[in-house]
Write a protein that holds these residues in place. Sequence first.
Motif: not given
Length: 232
Positions: A131-133, A152-157, A181-184
């Motif tokens: 899932i894009r975050i 937490l930054d490792r999970y954030v796109d 930014e999420l491409g969605l």
Amino acid sequence: MTTIKGVLFDFSGTLLRIEPTETWLRAVLTASGTTMAEAEIVRLAGELERAGALPGGSSPAEIPAELADLWEIRDREAARHREVYTGLARQVPLPRPELYDALYERHMTPDAWHPYPDTAGVLAELHRRGIRIGVLSNIGWDLRPVLRAHGLDRYVDSCVLSYEHGIQKPDPKLFALACRELGLHPSHVLMVGDDRTADGGATALGCAYLPVDHLPVDRRPDGLRPVLELVG
């Protein structure tokens, strides 16, 4: 039901919570070498709380007339954000004038922020599912170092911060930017946040919205868990 492929999280009161006002004041007094009687510290912390001087903390009980207009647009520009919150703090007489800026500086440090108990786990699981975050925040400073310090930054796109774009939630343009930014497409995005007006504005664009309660970290152990039930 439309499949959720991305989640936008608000920052303050959603993923992390600012430290209590008294802790904030004590940290600055200690760092500046300012000594004060215990009762005086407690009293001043209470006054700063009522003034709404701590960003991410309680809203002002009363906004001074000279700050009222700035308050409404405080998150559109870094200088405005600092001016408003140091101005609110100055409603409370402190023993040294440099303490007002020191208080503002303190609130931007990683030590001043505490992740909710389930934040890391929920972000990690969303990341595992592909899932894009994104983080979408009305804020006047760069929160990325705080996310990084708490791992937490490792999970954030992506991070879309109001002051970097001169736009505040609930303006649809900010949600549209965050979705890009999420491409969605917005219909595939869930917005999660504690402000039903600001964060709930995402629904105008077609996003889903999940409200969470703005509570101290020890009183909201699993407020983000419902996200996992909504996301496949």
